[in-house]
Scaffold this motif. Structure first.
Motif, PDB file in Angstrom:
ATOM      1  N   GLY A 161      23.163   7.471  -2.423  1.00  0.00           N
ATOM      2  CA  GLY A 161      22.036   7.206  -1.527  1.00  0.00           C
ATOM      3  C   GLY A 161      20.951   8.255  -1.656  1.00  0.00           C
ATOM      4  N   GLU A 162      21.341   9.520  -1.780  1.00  0.00           N
ATOM      5  CA  GLU A 162      20.361  10.603  -1.915  1.00  0.00           C
ATOM      6  C   GLU A 162      19.611  10.508  -3.238  1.00  0.00           C
ATOM      7  N   VAL A 163      20.328  10.180  -4.308  1.00  0.00           N
ATOM      8  CA  VAL A 163      19.661  10.051  -5.605  1.00  0.00           C
ATOM      9  C   VAL A 163      18.688   8.876  -5.594  1.00  0.00           C
ATOM     10  N   LEU A 164      19.094   7.764  -4.991  1.00  0.00           N
ATOM     11  CA  LEU A 164      18.190   6.611  -4.932  1.00  0.00           C
ATOM     12  C   LEU A 164      16.971   6.917  -4.064  1.00  0.00           C
ATOM     13  N   ASP A 165      17.141   7.722  -3.021  1.00  0.00           N
ATOM     14  CA  ASP A 165      15.979   8.160  -2.241  1.00  0.00           C
ATOM     15  C   ASP A 165      15.034   8.982  -3.113  1.00  0.00           C
ATOM     16  N   ARG A 166      15.602   9.819  -3.969  1.00  0.00           N
ATOM     17  CA  ARG A 166      14.775  10.629  -4.870  1.00  0.00           C
ATOM     18  C   ARG A 166      14.080   9.738  -5.904  1.00  0.00           C
ATOM     19  N   VAL A 167      14.805   8.743  -6.393  1.00  0.00           N
ATOM     20  CA  VAL A 167      14.198   7.783  -7.323  1.00  0.00           C
ATOM     21  C   VAL A 167      13.010   7.086  -6.661  1.00  0.00           C
ATOM     22  N   LYS A 168      13.172   6.721  -5.387  1.00  0.00           N
ATOM     23  CA  LYS A 168      12.088   6.041  -4.661  1.00  0.00           C
ATOM     24  C   LYS A 168      10.851   6.915  -4.569  1.00  0.00           C
ATOM     25  N   VAL A 169      11.028   8.201  -4.281  1.00  0.00           N
ATOM     26  CA  VAL A 169       9.885   9.126  -4.201  1.00  0.00           C
ATOM     27  C   VAL A 169       9.227   9.268  -5.562  1.00  0.00           C
ATOM     28  N   LEU A 170      10.045   9.435  -6.604  1.00  0.00           N
ATOM     29  CA  LEU A 170       9.505   9.633  -7.954  1.00  0.00           C
ATOM     30  C   LEU A 170       8.877   8.365  -8.504  1.00  0.00           C
ATOM     31  N   GLY A 171       9.353   7.201  -8.027  1.00  0.00           N
ATOM     32  CA  GLY A 171       8.867   5.939  -8.559  1.00  0.00           C
ATOM     33  C   GLY A 171       7.507   5.522  -8.056  1.00  0.00           C
ATOM     34  N   GLY A 172       6.973   6.209  -7.061  1.00  0.00           N
ATOM     35  CA  GLY A 172       5.633   5.899  -6.575  1.00  0.00           C
ATOM     36  C   GLY A 172       5.569   4.541  -5.923  1.00  0.00           C
ATOM     37  N   ASP A 173       4.689   3.684  -6.431  1.00  0.00           N
ATOM     38  CA  ASP A 173       4.448   2.401  -5.773  1.00  0.00           C
ATOM     39  C   ASP A 173       5.363   1.284  -6.271  1.00  0.00           C
ATOM     40  N   ARG A 174       6.425   1.602  -6.964  1.00  0.00           N
ATOM     41  CA  ARG A 174       7.372   0.570  -7.391  1.00  0.00           C
ATOM     42  C   ARG A 174       8.045  -0.061  -6.173  1.00  0.00           C
ATOM     43  N   ASP A 175       8.548  -1.287  -6.355  1.00  0.00           N
ATOM     44  CA  ASP A 175       9.144  -2.057  -5.259  1.00  0.00           C
ATOM     45  C   ASP A 175      10.549  -1.524  -4.963  1.00  0.00           C
ATOM     46  N   ALA A 176      10.722  -0.886  -3.820  1.00  0.00           N
ATOM     47  CA  ALA A 176      11.994  -0.242  -3.466  1.00  0.00           C
ATOM     48  C   ALA A 176      13.095  -1.237  -3.126  1.00  0.00           C
ATOM     49  N   ARG A 177      12.764  -2.515  -3.013  1.00  0.00           N
ATOM     50  CA  ARG A 177      13.820  -3.499  -2.748  1.00  0.00           C
ATOM     51  C   ARG A 177      14.833  -3.541  -3.894  1.00  0.00           C
ATOM     52  N   TRP A 178      14.379  -3.256  -5.097  1.00  0.00           N
ATOM     53  CA  TRP A 178      15.315  -3.193  -6.215  1.00  0.00           C
ATOM     54  C   TRP A 178      16.390  -2.137  -5.959  1.00  0.00           C
ATOM     55  N   LEU A 179      16.001  -0.999  -5.420  1.00  0.00           N
ATOM     56  CA  LEU A 179      16.940   0.089  -5.171  1.00  0.00           C
ATOM     57  C   LEU A 179      17.914  -0.272  -4.056  1.00  0.00           C
ATOM     58  N   ALA A 180      17.417  -0.922  -3.019  1.00  0.00           N
ATOM     59  CA  ALA A 180      18.293  -1.331  -1.916  1.00  0.00           C
ATOM     60  C   ALA A 180      19.357  -2.307  -2.407  1.00  0.00           C
ATOM     61  N   HIS A 181      18.972  -3.227  -3.268  1.00  0.00           N
ATOM     62  CA  HIS A 181      19.921  -4.186  -3.810  1.00  0.00           C
ATOM     63  C   HIS A 181      20.900  -3.512  -4.769  1.00  0.00           C
ATOM     64  N   ALA A 182      20.417  -2.541  -5.548  1.00  0.00           N
ATOM     65  CA  ALA A 182      21.307  -1.790  -6.429  1.00  0.00           C
ATOM     66  C   ALA A 182      22.386  -1.086  -5.624  1.00  0.00           C
ATOM     67  N   TYR A 183      22.001  -0.527  -4.492  1.00  0.00           N
ATOM     68  CA  TYR A 183      22.952   0.177  -3.628  1.00  0.00           C
ATOM     69  C   TYR A 183      23.997  -0.791  -3.075  1.00  0.00           C
TER      70      TYR A 183
END
Length: 368
Positions: free
Chosen positions: A159-181
């Motif tokens: 969860g912490e790494v995906l939060d970091r990915v979200k910050v680094l990813g800028g305006d990318r759609d974070a729903r992909w990360l939620a589904h990956a989790y």
């Protein structure tokens, strides 16, 4: 799209040393054009497989909580040292070593999936996320430890790494990360029950709850491959790749998405079978020692035809999502030649890392 020159960076040193003919990734082409799977039918079958697998997981969770076998396995894990939690069978005795090697695997996989290594923070964070997913195959991790953040690599949870990915990813759609989790939590339950199923007499669950035999019981190769995909982590990884390449979430072709993920799993099995990796394992989908040769030939033919039907819709398509799916679905055909994880499986021993690979692994492990 599939051309990749290994000389760009020394991340595949063992493969180059062992196979002088490696110039790029294998392109698996049929003699005749296969018929693509119907998209609606594929999504219907996947939904049925998911429903049935979730029902089995719920029943197995209950048995784990209430049975003497489940309590015995839980007690063994609670008292086990690191060696009792490690399932790599490659001589690993420390979790830190397993974590370092799975980060190496993630670096090599991601280099293939994303068509090259990139020394930037987002790439490194994605590699660490992949390692946190994939290590569930190598270590017994209770699913609640994944969800609760106890499961960590380099002092970070998924969860912490995906939060970091979200910050680094800028305006990318974070729903992909939620589904990956969420897909990883699904996989974590299966991976844990597989280890319970392999725990031996007096400790393993009843046969009808055996998580490994669930693959064998499926009536055809496609359904068995879908069910195996749930444990292989290829679906959550596909979500990460879609995030990285900014694929549209709302307009996603989910049939293509699932096809690529299942083909990635099946291509890995085809590659392992070709190079004799894991042929005695229950989950191996290629040749099996207990079958006669004609049955092995028939089964291999079914594997190849199913793989080709899964990937047929990606041929000669120019839109960007399809090229991403096409690459992801096919790179696994080269795993047993290129990725150290599978080369190690032949002798069940670890390989040394060269300086280039070791430096990247260290950077991924320590990045926060």
């Amino acid at each position: 799209m599939l051309d990749f020159h290994l000389s760009e960076i020394g991340l595949f040193d063992t493969a180059r040393a062992r196979d002088a003919q490696v110039r790029g990734l294998t392109r698996f082409l049929p003699e005749a054009e296969p018929e693509p799977l119907d998209k609606a039918d594929l999504l219907k079958i996947e939904a049925e497989c998911r429903r049935d697998r979730l029902a089995l997981l719920d029943a197995t969770d209950e048995a784990y909580r209430s049975s003497a076998q489940g309590r015995a396995f839980a007690a063994r894990l609670a008292s086990a040292g690191p060696e009792g939690l490690i399932y790599t069978r490659k001589g690993d005795t420390a979790l830190e070593d397993v974590h370092r090697y799975i980060v190496r695997d993630a670096v090599q996989w991601l280099t293939l999936w994303l068509a090259g290594y990139r020394p930037d923070p987002l790439w490194h964070a994605l590699a660490k996320a992949v390692a946190l997913m994939a290590v569930l195959d190598d270590v017994a991790v209770p699913p609640q430890d994944v969800a609760g953040g106890v499961h960590r690599i380099g002092d970070e949870s998924l969860g912490e790494v995906l939060d970091r990915v979200k910050v680094l990813g800028g305006d990318r759609d974070a729903r992909w990360l939620a589904h990956a989790y969420q897909e990883t939590l699904f996989s974590a339950r299966i991976q844990f029950h597989e280890k319970w199923s392999a725990s031996g007499p007096g400790m393993a669950p009843p046969g009808h709850l055996d998580a490994i035999q669930a693959y064998v019981r499926e009536p055809d190769v496609l359904r068995a491959s879908i069910v195996r995909t749930y444990a292989a982590e290829t679906l959550p990884v596909m979500h990460l790749i879609a995030y990285y390449f900014r694929l549209p979430f709302d307009d996603c072709d989910w049939a293509a998405f699932v096809s690529a993920s299942v083909a990635q799993t099946l291509g890995m099995d085809i590659s392992k079978d070709q190079y004799g990796v894991g042929v005695k394992e229950t989950t191996n989908f290629g040749a099996r020692p207990e079958r006669d040769e004609s049955e092995n030939v028939r089964h291999r033919t079914l594997l190849h035809s199913t793989f080709l039907r899964l990937t047929a819709s990606f041929h000669d398509v120019s839109d960007f999502p399809s090229t991403v799916y096409d690459r992801y679905s096919r790179v696994s055909l080269s795993y047993a030649r290129l990725v150290d994880r599978y080369i190690e499986r032949r002798a069940m021993t670890r390989l040394p890392m060269n300086d280039s690979l070791s430096a990247v692994v260290n950077e991924v492990l320590t990045s926060r």
